[in-house]
Each structure stands twice: as C-alpha cells, then as structure tokens.
Design an enzyme around this catalytic site. Structure first.
Site, PDB file in Angstrom:
ATOM      1  N   ASP A   1      40.050  31.894  42.373  1.00  0.00           N
ATOM      2  CA  ASP A   1      40.690  31.683  43.666  1.00  0.00           C
ATOM      3  C   ASP A   1      40.214  32.761  44.657  1.00  0.00           C
ATOM      4  OD1 ASP A   1      42.085  33.210  41.679  1.00  0.00           O
ATOM      5  OD2 ASP A   1      43.818  33.366  42.998  1.00  0.00           O
TER       6      ASP A   1
ATOM      7  N   GLU B   1      37.134  45.727  42.431  1.00  0.00           N
ATOM      8  CA  GLU B   1      37.372  44.431  41.781  1.00  0.00           C
ATOM      9  C   GLU B   1      36.133  43.554  41.746  1.00  0.00           C
ATOM     10  OE1 GLU B   1      40.537  40.725  42.378  1.00  0.00           O
ATOM     11  OE2 GLU B   1      39.905  41.918  44.096  1.00  0.00           O
TER      12      GLU B   1
END
Length: 907
Positions: free
Chosen positions: A631, A831
């Site tokens: 996502d 990330e």
C-alpha cells in the site's frame, strides 16, 4: 617498591571493549572507572614476561574482542518497561550556542597546527605496487556475521623496530590527517602474527601504514579522548557543524568538519583533531547516547568514531536496534500498549467521569480465553492509576461486527504462557515480538517474517561451542507463536493486532518462517529437539487452517482460475486512515448531497444510510491493497480485489510444498489435526498438498506467465486478462521455486534489466507506472522506490536457481546504497529508498514520507525489515566485497575494476 615486572603506562588504558553496547560503555561501571582517571598511574605489571623493559620491547596490546550483547533503551530499561518510553533527550540542549571551554572540552579549529597524535599514512612509495593482487581473494573466506577477527586476538603482532615513535621516524610516519573519514578495518589482512617467544627479525619493506586499518596500533596504544563536559561538547559540536539546525551532521552541512578534543592520556590537556563528516557524526551520536545515560564526563575510544561503517551498522542493528524495536505486553506497560493514537473517542471511566475526544485504552480478548480476560482484569484491579477497558470478542467475527467497533478501537491480545515464577497465580507472560519501526506497538504480518530472517542470521555457535544471541531466536519464536495464536483465535495472521484489522491479513510466510526457526533451534540447542518438533507441528497445523479457511476460501479464491486474490472482509471507510486521506475522493459525493459536512457524510455512509456502490468497490480495493502489503501502488489501485497476483499465488505454492515436506520429513506423512472445526480428527498427508501445488503451477503458468515477454503478470479475474504491469513481484516465483528452469532463465534474460538500478531492484518500472504529477501523485510501491522485502526474496530466489552471482551483485548494490546513506547522513536507516539515486536515496517524495528520518542526534531503531536486509544481505558477500563496501566503493566501480576471474562471481 617497583619490580622488574612493572612498566609505566597510562591510567586510562583498560581492557574495556571499545565497541561494547551503550549500556556497558556508558553505564554505571564506566562512570565508576572514570572517577579514577588521572594523568598517569603508578606502574603496572608488564604482559611480556620477566626482565627489564627494553626500548625495543613490543608495547602493543591487541584490541579487545568485539562482543555482541543486548542493549536496552536505557540503563534502567528492561523487557517489562513500557515500549513507548524511549531514551529521553531532555538532557541534550541542542543549538544553545557555544559555551566557554575548559581543559578537556572541545576546541573547534580548522588550523594546521601540530597535533598530539596524528593519523599515519603509508610508507609505500608512490606508484609502488603491493606484492599481492588486490583483487585476489583466493585466501579470503566468507566472514561469519558478527564474528570477531581472530587475527587480532590472542597473539602478539610484530611491533615497530623501535617499539615507539622516535624522532628519527617522525618524517616518515607523521602527517596531517585527511578530512576523508578514516575507517578502522578490524579484519585487516596485513596483520602479521607471530609467536611471542620467537626471535624477531624485521623487514621494513613489509611494514605499510595504511588508511582504514588498525596498523597504527602496532606502534601506539589505540587513542582515547577525555571529554569532561558532554553537554558543552555537544553544544560546541552542533553550533559549528550542524549548519542546517536539524540536530544531525551530514554532508549537506557546511561547517569546517573538524573538532579538537583532549586526549585521555593527558587528561584533556593535549588536543587531537577529529575530521570528516562520518567521524563527527559518530561523535554526535556517541555524545547523545552518553547524555541520555546521564553522563557528564566520558572517556571515548577513537575506534568507536572511526569504526568501519559495515561493522558499525551490523553492530548497531544486532545489539541496539533489535532491542529498541522489541515489544512485550506486561503489567507495567499494558496501558501504553493498548492506547490507540489513530482514533479518539468519548468514553466514561469507572468513576462515571466523561472523557471527550480522547485516546482510549482498550484490549480485546477472544471469547474462549478466560485466563487472559481474568489476567487483564486483575491488572486493572491492582492498578487504580490506570483506565483499562477489557472486552471479550464474540465467537463469530464478520464485517458487520468489525464495523460496529470502529469507534471503540483496541489492542487484540496475542499469545501468552503461564508465569513460571508464579504458576498458580494466574499471572501470564506474553511472547516478545519486533515491530517495524519505533512509533509502532503492534505485531505486523510480513514485516515479522523479514525481521526473522535478520534475527536468525545472528544466532550462531561460537568458537567455544556455546550458542550466542539466543535472545534473537526467542524473538523470532515469539513472533511465530503469536501468528499461531492469531490464526486459531482470529482466523488469520492479521495485518496488525488492532481491532480494525480483524478482517485483513497480509502475505503468508508462516511455513518458511517456522522451518527456519525449527532448523536454527536444533542447530544451536539440539537438546530442545522435542520442543522444536512440537512447535513445528503447531505451526504447520495453523498454516493448514489459514490456507484452507482464508486463502483458498470465499471471497479470496477465484473458482474459475483456481487462483487466489487479496480480498479482505470489511465495510465502510477504513477508520485508521488520516481524516483528510480521502478528501479528494469524497469531494464530489459531498457536493452530490448538498455540500454535506464530510464527517457527517462518513457517518451516514458507514451506517448504511447513504448507499454508494462505487464507493463500496473503491474501499473494497483499498482494503485489499493494504492486505497485500503493497500500500499503495498503481499496479493495484482500484482493482486489487480482482487480481490473482503473482506474489500471493507464489506464496501459496510454497505453502503447499512446505507443508508436504514437513508432513513427509517429520510426521511420517500422517498428522492428526486436533483443531479441525468439524471434530473429525482429520489426518493430513503430503499427497493432497503435492496435488494442490501441481495444480497451482499449471494455473500460474496458464494465467500469470507471459512467454513472449519473459515475465509474470497479475491476472484480472473480472476482466479475464493479464494486467501487463511490470513489478518486482515477478521474482517471487523464484523464491517459491514455482518457475521452471527455462522460465527462470527467460525471466533473467528478458526482465531483470528492467528492474536493476544503482541501488538494487526497483519496485516497478517507469513504463508501467506512467507519468506522475499533481493530479496523479507518486505511490511508494512504484518506480523509483525499492523495498527491503523485494530485495530479500529476489536474492533467495536467484540462489534457488543457481544465479548466485546475480544475487551477490544485487545485494552489493542494495547494501552500498544503505551504507552510503548511513555514512553521509548521520547513521540513517529508513523504511524505503529511491534506488535510482546515488546521492540522497533515503529521501522519498511519496505518500507517508519515509520512516526513520526524524531523529535528534542518533538513530536508535532503523527500520525492521531494512535492518534485516542488511545483516542478511551481508551473508551473500565474501570478505573482499564487504571490504569494498566498507570503503564505499560504488557498485559500478567495484564491478568494473574487478579481476576478470572475480567478475564471474557477479554474473
């Protein structure tokens, strides 16, 4: 009275490990030792035997062995402390200006005056070639992760002929240190080992002083700095070097990039320079950590500032970052863990007081876990200072129920076991787990699998035959135990253990996760074989239940193709999203209903008062994208629930083969299922699972494989056609061993080049993504971004088919990008990365930003699966490649300048 076995030495010398974990390095014991610091000690017994000390006698002491132990958040933290309570930074007063300096405090200077102990440079004449081919690694062995170099411990290293730096040698071995970071290479091949009792013959031509090594330790004791005012030095450092005022020192700061500190041997009177971004940023990190431990004065090893960046990253991940990302539910932190920061509500406490628009503290317990319900109620009763709402879940959990508690969010309980210290008290102990990033408290799905790969890399048998880093094995086991619990009580491995995720899963990895934990357990603790077999049995039965009731059942299974889709249960607008997240989407609907207030529209839509089928389908796909773990991406947006994706069906194929293998290898192909809902005592054997895997391969080849393009595409079951979106998930069939050898070869030949970028594999191609702009913004799982799990699964998959060289090359690209960012930008690990950029890959211009960037002084967690990708990726590189990585050799230069024979290892 002094004897002939004594020699005069600095009192600041010690056998302390310069790379010890922060709790020990800056803890109370080191504080006690610092209180005894003085200019010189009395005399200390020599380690070189009896007899008078000659000027030619070696005075080198080998550096202490690097230890890998656990590091908590602070000196007082423990596994029972609230996970949200990270080390406080209130003691660090950033950017307060420059205070007065005293002896031992920092003196900032960029002058070229003589220094006390400068860095040596090579004695090799310019243009003179080394005898050994620098590209020849025939003597190099793959370095075990976190192992300590045996070549510098336990034996004596040949010293300089004079035993000290005399004036006659100064012109040859002294010069001003370079501004370029000088890294200590703790595994130098140039170390010369000899027996201490063997007569010494010296060959000056064999002695080379080189940047980036510990060769200088052959002549002098490793340098230490005495900092008598940690806060003052911090202010001085930031005022002069942090020119953009973000409490970090990076290559973008325009300061002089030099700071002078007092040496420990002189109690701070003599000064020595620290130069370059990397060493200064390491100094900032160390001072910040020391301040958080309450230290006002410290003795700091220079080796800690000049540490090889590969070693430093590996050490921090293994000893610090994993600890700071670890969570465990306890009596003390249950309120902090249960608190939901995404949704605020109005509620009435036990005293009847109304709390409006506030965060609640709630935990949900399965209907059949009375032991957990009573335990949490007991905590609530014993602690009058907390407001904790403990609720039972119903036996049947469906979309309507999930929607009904959207305004009453709470933590979902996970696996517990009786407290062995009080087995009859009803007290329970939770299994620990690792969260993706520092701001999380929940157990996440496929993040946990990737983190397990990194954790298990550190679990080994040491040279003495003892297991090390068993804590990491326990963390991996804890995450698997929590997954088993979730499947039995919530029906699936959850996106995360929050109430609004009850209908949503994530990519399934349990079988491989359980096998890796099982194998590592019997490798390091073979005496636990029976326990390991029981664990494998429970994990396998849970995976079977998940496979049969979630992934191969309605609504996720498409009957026509026999393939599965991400298709979670749920109704309405996802409550965990930001209030403004769907503004653009809802704007025309607000106008349609006479400019109704957005919150009112959401309320009426969620309740069913307003019906909009188009919105229903949009949010179906939105939930499916989140279940996929990708996502968001234009590959999936607006159609995800209708896609039989290559990633999901590859993982289910692996489930089928893993389960067949486990049943055959460990349970005599006959495993009874005590969890069968029909109470039929169902027996599992490998035959049905091998048939399922065979049929899935036929279906994947028919619907997902594109022979002409040499790539796997997703298949739209509604439109009955391939999507033609080029995604890095095309390599997942290699991970699952789903592709034939011919398909793998064609995939490598025709498609690999589409994804290989400077920093590794890109998530999708530019061609497939299309143009982006104000009306069509970037998505974080599209070009030009790369993600750790895509790299990891591709590495494993390539090795599965014999493409070890390509896996090695891709691993080097990814690890170089990470290391370069770490060195240039104050130790950052984030990330995701822009793999097409060489300069600032950690800066990501997409939704959600990039986690891991927002820290003051020192990064303390990194990001879970990125940490894992680093330590796991190093296992693909030999010693030569790891050294090139430590010297920040770009992939293009590393591969271009390689010896032809070595280059074959990267093709």
């Amino acid at each position: 009275m002094f004897t002939k076995n004594h020699r005069r030495m600095s009192s600041t010398s010690s056998d302390d490990d310069p790379f010890d974990v922060a709790e020990k390095y800056y803890g109370e014991e080191r504080k006690k030792k610092l209180n005894r610091v003085r200019t010189f000690s009395a005399f200390e017994s020599t380690k070189y035997g009896a007899g008078p000390i000659s000027p030619l006698r070696p005075t080198y002491e080998p550096p202490p062995v690097i230890k890998e132990t656990s590091e908590p958040l602070s000196s007082s933290s423990s596994t029972s402390s609230p996970p949200t309570l990270t080390p406080q930074t209130s003691q660090v007063q950033f950017n307060l200006g420059v205070g007065k300096t005293k002896n031992g405090s920092a003196i900032h200077s960029d002058s070229e005056e003589e220094e006390e102990d400068e860095d040596p440079v090579s004695n090799t004449k310019k243009g003179e070639a080394d005898e050994k081919d620098p590209f020849d690694t025939t003597d190099s062995k793959l370095e075990n992760e976190n192992s300590t170099p045996s070549s510098i411990t336990g034996k004596e290293i040949i010293p300089h002929p004079t035993g000290f730096r005399g004036s006659s040698e100064e012109s040859a071995i002294r010069r001003k240190p370079s501004i370029i970071p000088i890294y200590h290479d703790n595994i130098s091949q140039e170390s010369v080992i000899r027996n201490a009792n063997t007569p010494t013959t010296y060959n000056r031509e064999k002695f080379h002083l080189r940047r980036g090594s510990l060769d200088e330790s052959t002549f002098i004791r490793p340098k230490k700095y005495y900092i008598n005012d940690v806060q003052g030095t911090l202010r001085e450092l930031l005022a002069n070097e942090d020119t953009d005022n973000n409490c970090q020192i990076t290559i973008e700061d325009t300061g002089p990039k030099v700071l002078r500190l007092g040496t420990a041997n002189s109690l701070g009177i003599n000064q020595s320079s620290i130069r370059g971004t990397y060493r200064l940023s390491n100094l900032l990190q160390e001072l910040t950590i020391a301040s958080r431990f309450g230290r006002h004065q410290i003795v700091l090893d220079e080796a800690r500032l000049s540490e090889n960046p590969v070693d430093r990253m590996k050490r921090l991940i293994s000893t610090s970052f994993w600890n700071n990302l670890t969570r465990i539910i306890t009596k003390e932190n249950i309120v902090d863990m249960a608190k939901d920061t995404k949704i605020k509500e109005s509620w009435i406490d036990d005293q009847g007081k109304l709390h409006e628009n506030q965060e609640s503290h709630r935990i949900y317990v399965p209907y059949n876990r009375k032991d957990q319900y009573e335990f949490f109620q007991l905590i609530k009763k014993q602690r009058s200072d907390i407001q904790l709402d403990v609720q039972y879940l119903p036996q049947k959990i469906d979309a309507d129920y999930i929607k009904s508690i959207n305004k009453k969010p709470g933590l979902l309980s996970i696996a517990t076991r009786p407290d062995p210290q009080a087995p009859d008290s009803g007290s329970l102990i939770s299994w620990p787990y690792v969260v993706p990033g520092g701001r999380f408290n929940e157990l996440y799905g496929w993040d946990s699998y990737m983190e397990t790969l990194g954790l298990l890399t550190d679990v080994k048998i040491d040279p003495s035959g003892n297991p090390r880093n068993l804590r990491h094995l326990e963390l991996a086991r804890g995450m698997a135990e929590n997954f088993i619990y979730e499947i039995h009580h919530y029906g699936k491995i959850l996106n995360a253990n929050r109430s609004y995720y009850l209908g949503r899963s994530q990519p399934p990895f349990l079988t491989d996760m359980a096998l890796r934990i099982f194998n590592k357990t019997i490798e390091v603790t073979p005496e636990l074989m029976d326990e390991a077999i029981d664990f494998l049995k429970r994990a396998t039965l849970a995976a079977i239940k998940e496979y049969e009731t979630i992934w191969c059942a309605h609504p996720r299974l498409d009957d026509k193709t026999g393939l599965s889709c991400y298709h979670p249960e749920g109704k309405g607008i996802p409550p965990e999203t930001e209030p403004t997240h769907f503004n653009a989407l809802l704007k025309p609907y607000l106008a349609k209903y006479n400019d109704i207030d957005q919150l009112d529209f959401i309320e009426k839509y969620n309740s069913g008062e307003i019906k909009e089928p188009e919105l229903d389908e949009y949010f179906l796909h939105d939930r499916a994208v989140r279940e996929s773990g990708h996502d968001t991406s234009y590959r999936l947006e607006g159609k995800c629930a209708y896609l039989a994706t290559v990633d999901l069906n590859s993982l289910l194929y692996k489930y089928e083969n893993d389960i067949a293998f486990i049943l055959q290898s460990f349970f005599n192909d006959n495993l009874q299922d005590p969890y069968d809902d029909n109470n039929s005592n169902k027996i599992h054997s490998s035959k049905i699972w091998l048939e399922r895997s065979h049929q899935r391969k036929l279906n994947v080849d028919k619907y997902l494989w594109n022979e002409q393009d040499g790539i796997y595409y997703d298949y739209n079951v509604k439109l009955q056609q391939q999507t033609n979106y080029e995604s890095a998930t095309t390599f997942w069939p290699l991970y699952a061993k789903l592709a034939s050898s011919n398909q793998a070869a064609k995939l490598i030949d025709q498609s690999l080049h589409k994804f290989e970028e400077h920093g590794g594999l890109v998530a999708g191609t530019l061609k497939s993504r299309g143009e982006v702009g104000l009306t069509r913004p970037s998505r974080q799982w599209d070009y030009p971004f790369g993600w750790a799990p895509q790299q990891i699964l591709a590495w494993i998959g390539l090795v599965n088919y014999g493409y070890d060289g390509i896996a090695r090359r891709l691993a080097y690209r990814w690890l170089f990008m990470m290391t370069k960012s770490f060195v240039d930008y104050n130790g950052v690990i984030v990330e995701k990365y822009n793999v097409t950029k060489g300069a600032v890959p950690h800066r990501v211009d997409a939704e959600y930003g990039n986690q891991g960037l927002d820290f003051k002084g020192v990064a303390t967690e990194g990001f879970g699966w990125v940490n894992a990708s680093y330590v796991f990726g190093l296992t693909f590189l030999n010693l030569y490649a790891q050294r090139a990585l430590g010297s920040l050799t770009p992939p293009e230069i590393f591969l271009r300048n390689m010896h032809p024979e070595q280059r074959k290892q990267y093709k």
